[in-house]
Design a protein around this motif. Structure first.
Motif, short mmCIF file in Angstrom:
data_model
loop_
_atom_site.label_atom_id
_atom_site.label_comp_id
_atom_site.label_asym_id
_atom_site.label_seq_id
_atom_site.Cartn_x
_atom_site.Cartn_y
_atom_site.Cartn_z
N MET A 168 -14.85 -49.23 33.23
CA MET A 168 -15.49 -48.32 34.28
C MET A 168 -15.19 -48.51 35.60
SD MET A 168 -19.42 -48.62 32.70
CE MET A 168 -20.13 -47.50 34.01
N PHE A 169 -14.30 -49.39 36.10
CA PHE A 169 -13.76 -49.88 37.17
C PHE A 169 -13.73 -48.75 38.30
CE2 PHE A 169 -10.57 -51.38 40.54
CZ PHE A 169 -11.58 -52.82 40.81
N PHE A 170 -13.12 -47.78 38.14
CA PHE A 170 -12.83 -46.83 39.06
C PHE A 170 -13.96 -46.03 39.08
CE2 PHE A 170 -11.97 -42.45 40.34
CZ PHE A 170 -11.19 -42.88 41.41
N GLN A 171 -14.87 -45.71 38.09
CA GLN A 171 -16.02 -45.06 38.35
C GLN A 171 -17.09 -45.76 38.99
OE1 GLN A 171 -14.22 -45.29 35.34
NE2 GLN A 171 -14.34 -43.19 34.41
N LEU A 172 -17.00 -47.30 38.70
CA LEU A 172 -18.01 -48.06 39.67
C LEU A 172 -17.60 -47.92 41.07
CD1 LEU A 172 -18.49 -51.01 37.27
CD2 LEU A 172 -20.33 -49.70 38.21
N ARG A 173 -16.30 -48.02 41.45
CA ARG A 173 -16.00 -48.04 42.87
C ARG A 173 -16.36 -46.63 43.62
NH1 ARG A 173 -10.01 -50.10 44.69
NH2 ARG A 173 -11.20 -49.98 46.63
N ILE A 174 -16.03 -45.57 42.66
CA ILE A 174 -16.45 -44.33 43.33
C ILE A 174 -18.12 -44.40 43.56
CG2 ILE A 174 -16.89 -41.78 42.81
CD1 ILE A 174 -13.87 -42.32 43.61
N ALA A 175 -18.93 -44.78 42.45
CA ALA A 175 -20.06 -44.76 42.65
C ALA A 175 -20.62 -45.75 43.68
CB ALA A 175 -20.95 -45.34 41.42
N MET A 176 -20.03 -46.84 43.98
CA MET A 176 -20.61 -47.68 44.99
C MET A 176 -20.08 -47.25 46.31
SD MET A 176 -19.49 -51.05 42.95
CE MET A 176 -19.82 -52.36 44.23
N LEU A 177 -19.00 -46.51 46.36
CA LEU A 177 -18.52 -45.84 47.61
C LEU A 177 -19.47 -44.89 48.33
CD1 LEU A 177 -16.37 -46.15 49.77
CD2 LEU A 177 -14.92 -44.45 48.68
N TYR A 178 -19.82 -43.93 47.32
CA TYR A 178 -20.93 -42.93 47.44
C TYR A 178 -22.15 -43.58 47.79
CZ TYR A 178 -24.69 -40.03 46.10
OH TYR A 178 -25.61 -38.99 46.23
N ASP A 179 -22.67 -44.61 47.26
CA ASP A 179 -23.88 -45.12 47.63
C ASP A 179 -23.77 -45.74 49.00
OD1 ASP A 179 -26.52 -45.83 46.49
OD2 ASP A 179 -25.73 -48.06 47.20
N MET A 180 -22.71 -46.48 49.34
CA MET A 180 -22.48 -47.07 50.60
C MET A 180 -22.58 -46.06 51.77
SD MET A 180 -19.46 -49.78 51.76
CE MET A 180 -19.33 -50.42 50.11
N LEU A 181 -21.74 -44.94 51.48
CA LEU A 181 -21.82 -44.04 52.61
C LEU A 181 -23.10 -43.24 52.71
CD1 LEU A 181 -18.32 -42.49 51.75
CD2 LEU A 181 -19.06 -44.12 53.59
N LYS A 182 -24.12 -43.43 52.03
CA LYS A 182 -25.52 -42.83 52.14
C LYS A 182 -26.13 -43.63 53.25
CE LYS A 182 -26.12 -39.59 49.22
NZ LYS A 182 -26.37 -38.28 49.39
N THR A 183 -25.99 -44.77 53.71
CA THR A 183 -26.78 -45.16 54.66
C THR A 183 -25.80 -45.44 55.86
OG1 THR A 183 -27.88 -47.30 55.31
CG2 THR A 183 -26.17 -47.31 53.65
N GLY A 184 -24.54 -45.83 55.74
CA GLY A 184 -23.73 -45.99 56.92
C GLY A 184 -23.94 -47.31 57.57
#
Length: 225
Positions: A168-184
């Motif tokens: 799930m490595f790529f999906q995890l990176r996408i999910a974590m990047l999405y999550d990180m960008l939520k706050t800035g």
């Protein structure tokens, strides 16, 4: 010289893997955005290869849910819904909480391991405080974030759990990047890891669960209900 030739030949023999890696990194970097069309000829020209390995790579990425091909329309970057992101995180939490139990019950982490994890967090903070543009900061911190968690996974010795998470490595990176960008708030995204380290060091399983869940901003902010 011979080694360079052998490396080149090896790379040419695995052209579909080269294409898969190229498209994944292009998505993570923002070169390809959600809904963008993947033009086979364009990718072939950029990489200097034929279209056959492009098609093989596209089939592999379709199977992984990263690309979507629509009949008579073409291939596009798949859009991850909020439910998709939540499912990825739910699976990660389930497996990583199990891994943390193994680490605690079996005393798998040494002080050197904790020092290594702390250094990764320091690297993330340094990136967050640097003068490079925010998009590149996010990508670099995202990679370090994955380095942090993959180190923990592998220290558990739980091969099957690690295999599922790695798949799930790529999906995890996408999910974590999405999550990180939520706050800035990239510094907060980095320093949240200290609580994970301390909960593992103190061998407090409940604290570990809360630290891991609290590290995911979308849970913390009530976006996932």
């Amino acid at each position: 010289m011979l080694a360079d030739v052998q490396a080149y030949l090896s790379r040419r023999e695995n052209l579909n893997s080269v294409v898969v890696d190229y498209i994944k990194e292009a998505i993570l970097s923002g070169e390809y955005k959600v809904g963008d069309h993947i033009n086979e000829s364009e990718v072939a020209n950029k990489l200097g290869i034929s279209r056959a390995p492009i098609r093989e790579a596209i089939r592999e990425l379709e199977n992984d849910g990263i690309l979507t091909t629509l009949p008579r329309k073409g291939t596009y970057v798949t859009e991850y819904s909020l439910d998709d992101i939540k499912e990825v995180f739910d699976i990660r939490l389930l497996l990583e909480n199990n891994i943390n139990k193994i680490l605690i019950y079996e005393n798998k982490l040494t002080e050197d391991d904790f020092n290594h994890l702390e250094q990764i967090v320091k690297d993330m903070v340094s990136i967050a405080e640097s003068s490079i543009d925010d998009n590149k900061k996010s990508l670099l911190i995202n990679k370090k974030d994955m380095d942090f968690h993959r180190f923990i996974w592998k220290k558990s010795g739980s091969q099957r759990r690690v295999k599922i998470l790695e798949s799930m490595f790529f999906q995890l990176r996408i999910a974590m990047l999405y999550d990180m960008l939520k706050t800035g708030d990239l510094i907060m995204s980095a320093t949240d890891h200290y609580e994970i380290i301390e909960s593992l060091r103190s061998k407090d399983i409940d604290r570990c669960k809360n630290a891991l869940r609290g590290h995911i901003i979308s849970y913390k902010d009530g976006i996932f209900k």
